[in-house]
Design a protein around this motif. Sequence first.
Motif, PDB file in Angstrom:
ATOM      1  N   GLY A   9      94.504  26.645   9.940  1.00  0.00           N
ATOM      2  CA  GLY A   9      93.961  25.307   8.799  1.00  0.00           C
ATOM      3  C   GLY A   9      94.234  26.343   7.714  1.00  0.00           C
ATOM      4  O   GLY A   9      93.483  27.337   7.654  1.00  0.00           O
ATOM      5  N   THR A  11      92.421  26.442   4.509  1.00  0.00           N
ATOM      6  CA  THR A  11      91.582  27.122   3.724  1.00  0.00           C
ATOM      7  C   THR A  11      91.857  28.232   5.101  1.00  0.00           C
ATOM      8  O   THR A  11      90.812  29.779   4.547  1.00  0.00           O
ATOM      9  CB  THR A  11      90.200  26.796   4.283  1.00  0.00           C
ATOM     10  OG1 THR A  11      90.422  25.607   4.871  1.00  0.00           O
ATOM     11  CG2 THR A  11      89.343  26.628   3.058  1.00  0.00           C
ATOM     12  N   ILE A 178      83.155  19.298  15.502  1.00  0.00           N
ATOM     13  CA  ILE A 178      83.359  17.775  14.763  1.00  0.00           C
ATOM     14  C   ILE A 178      81.709  17.268  14.274  1.00  0.00           C
ATOM     15  O   ILE A 178      81.004  17.322  15.633  1.00  0.00           O
ATOM     16  CB  ILE A 178      83.324  16.763  15.676  1.00  0.00           C
ATOM     17  CG1 ILE A 178      84.966  17.828  16.714  1.00  0.00           C
ATOM     18  CG2 ILE A 178      83.846  15.216  15.134  1.00  0.00           C
ATOM     19  CD1 ILE A 178      86.246  17.352  15.381  1.00  0.00           C
ATOM     20  N   TYR A 179      81.871  16.705  13.349  1.00  0.00           N
ATOM     21  CA  TYR A 179      80.207  16.131  13.173  1.00  0.00           C
ATOM     22  C   TYR A 179      79.908  14.654  12.849  1.00  0.00           C
ATOM     23  O   TYR A 179      80.956  14.035  13.015  1.00  0.00           O
ATOM     24  CB  TYR A 179      79.951  16.566  11.842  1.00  0.00           C
ATOM     25  CG  TYR A 179      79.162  17.580  11.374  1.00  0.00           C
ATOM     26  CD1 TYR A 179      80.199  19.118  11.915  1.00  0.00           C
ATOM     27  CD2 TYR A 179      78.379  18.436  10.523  1.00  0.00           C
ATOM     28  CE1 TYR A 179      79.828  20.378  11.074  1.00  0.00           C
ATOM     29  CE2 TYR A 179      77.687  19.734  10.548  1.00  0.00           C
ATOM     30  CZ  TYR A 179      78.699  21.112  10.980  1.00  0.00           C
ATOM     31  OH  TYR A 179      77.967  22.220  11.168  1.00  0.00           O
ATOM     32  N   ALA A 208      87.965   9.967   9.227  1.00  0.00           N
ATOM     33  CA  ALA A 208      87.495  11.554   9.390  1.00  0.00           C
ATOM     34  C   ALA A 208      88.720  12.737   9.101  1.00  0.00           C
ATOM     35  O   ALA A 208      89.047  12.536  10.519  1.00  0.00           O
ATOM     36  CB  ALA A 208      86.696  11.366  10.774  1.00  0.00           C
TER      37      ALA A 208
HETATM   38  P1  ADP Z   1      92.229  22.278   7.820  1.00  0.00           P
HETATM   39  O1  ADP Z   1      92.766  22.800   6.693  1.00  0.00           O
HETATM   40  O2  ADP Z   1      91.667  23.278   8.300  1.00  0.00           O
HETATM   41  O3  ADP Z   1      92.966  21.257   9.007  1.00  0.00           O
HETATM   42  P2  ADP Z   1      91.457  20.020   6.919  1.00  0.00           P
HETATM   43  O4  ADP Z   1      90.948  19.961   5.401  1.00  0.00           O
HETATM   44  O5  ADP Z   1      92.138  18.743   7.989  1.00  0.00           O
HETATM   45  O6  ADP Z   1      90.921  21.592   7.513  1.00  0.00           O
HETATM   46  O7  ADP Z   1      89.767  19.254   8.149  1.00  0.00           O
HETATM   47  C1  ADP Z   1      88.761  20.565   7.696  1.00  0.00           C
HETATM   48  C2  ADP Z   1      87.517  18.982   6.822  1.00  0.00           C
HETATM   49  O8  ADP Z   1      87.688  17.529   7.563  1.00  0.00           O
HETATM   50  C3  ADP Z   1      86.134  19.215   6.707  1.00  0.00           C
HETATM   51  O9  ADP Z   1      86.140  20.222   5.619  1.00  0.00           O
HETATM   52  C4  ADP Z   1      85.683  17.826   6.777  1.00  0.00           C
HETATM   53  O10 ADP Z   1      85.393  18.828   4.901  1.00  0.00           O
HETATM   54  C5  ADP Z   1      86.072  17.742   6.813  1.00  0.00           C
HETATM   55  N1  ADP Z   1      85.801  15.675   7.905  1.00  0.00           N
HETATM   56  C6  ADP Z   1      85.570  14.498   8.015  1.00  0.00           C
HETATM   57  N2  ADP Z   1      85.368  14.268   8.241  1.00  0.00           N
HETATM   58  C7  ADP Z   1      84.350  14.976   9.013  1.00  0.00           C
HETATM   59  C8  ADP Z   1      83.633  15.234  10.769  1.00  0.00           C
HETATM   60  N3  ADP Z   1      83.235  14.063  11.126  1.00  0.00           N
HETATM   61  N4  ADP Z   1      83.743  15.982  11.020  1.00  0.00           N
HETATM   62  C9  ADP Z   1      83.917  17.172  10.546  1.00  0.00           C
HETATM   63  N5  ADP Z   1      85.218  17.369   9.397  1.00  0.00           N
HETATM   64  C10 ADP Z   1      85.279  16.620   9.028  1.00  0.00           C
END
Ligand code: ADP
Length: 413
Positions: A9, A11, A178-179, A208
């Motif tokens: 992703g 980051t 996943i949290y 989420a």
């Molecule tokens: P990437 O750029 O790697 O696709 P995203 O920003 O799309 O990452 O997704 C990761 C983010 O999703 C995490 O930083 C977190 O804040 C958010 N998030 C929302 N709900 C959840 C969840 N249930 N478990 C884990 N992360 C979550």
Amino acid sequence: MGLIVQKFGGTSVANAERIRTAAKRIVETYKTGNQVIVVVSARGQTTDELIDLAYEITDKPSTREMDMLMSTGEQISIALVAMAIHALGYPAVSFTGGQVGIVTDSYHTKARIRNINTQRIKKELDNGTIVIVAGFQGIDAKENITTLGRGGSDTTAVALAAIMKADRCDIFTDVDGIYTADPRRVPYARKLNTISYDEILELASLGAQVMHSRSIEFAKKYNVPLYVRSSFNDKKGTLICKEAKEMEDIVVSGVAVSKDDAKITIRAVPDVPGQAAKIFHEIARKNINVDMIIQNASIEGRADVTFTVPRSDLKEALNVAEKIKNDLGAKEVIYDSKIAKLSVVGIGMRSHSGVAEKMFRVLADEKINIQMISTSEIKISCVIDEAHADRALRSVHTAFGLDKVEKAEVVKV
Ligand code: ADP
Ligand code: ASP
Ligand code: MG
């Protein structure tokens, strides 16, 4: 020899150091004898910045040109990742979505993958090359560049894993897995070891944003096991898979809140057959998705009809609602865009009762008014005032026993 798809992703490829770290991981997987397909997102906030650029020029950019613009973010990343792999002394080649035959429909900015022509990828893999593919993008039948909707690189990765019959699809991100809730909103949320496709699908579509919901639909349909893990450490992540019997013992797996909806009420609609059909026919004609609907008990032959629409479609939905109001002889149209949808999700709800009651009780104790309710077999959602969203999320999280053990201990002291 296995075939592994790895997705990184934004980051995870935000700067040179992280790109090097990602490249090392990719090479490690390759060195253990696997063929590797890598899918990469745009670096850091690139996509947001590109969108801002467009709106500096016009407030009505053409969606075709938006796709042309947004797709450049991923193109930068793939070239850099390929270079980082070369620097480690291994073969890699980068491709845009179009170059590897990811063909979509023509709905710019929210296109869906129709098919993937895998010839070119297969040829490179068979030559022993690591294949790097730009996430989030494809081309339509007329070779226009399309994008798959925000967060769509997950879908590119899962679609490739499905069509290539990969042994695994790893999603590397900025959280350890996943949290039970977004760890940014609920710091004492707990990491899950496994979660079923259905649960993460609900959570993803209810706020989420950890996974693109379409990617889970693909994974479920083609039975692709997904492993969500951190790109910054080697901690065990979360496996997204078919549900197992014991998963039903956990009543609630996660909670989510979304602030993407708005609520519209058409007041005092004459309460005669066919009115709802007329209202929602007109809204559907504009391609606006209605989520929740309630109709109040009729008073003096008139009833209020309330429904939610995506906030991004509010303006258009209000125009339609005004027109319907006049056609039906209703009294007025009111709206509220400061709402939040709070949801609890768990496949255990199929076999356990009392979840709704508990959720309503928590909100009542917090003196938070429930404006609308909707349920499915494995979720309960309540619309509440946006101002209370995070407090409600945390209380519900605690009430369903989802807090990390450390948090529970802190509370006891
Ligand atoms: P990437 O750029 O790697 O696709 P995203 O920003 O799309 O990452 O997704 C990761 C983010 O999703 C995490 O930083 C977190 O804040 C958010 N998030 C929302 N709900 C959840 C969840 N249930 N478990 C884990 N992360 C979550
Ligand atoms: N770069 C795109 C976005 O920011 C796609 C993705 O990151 O998955 O939405
Ligand atoms: Mg994402």
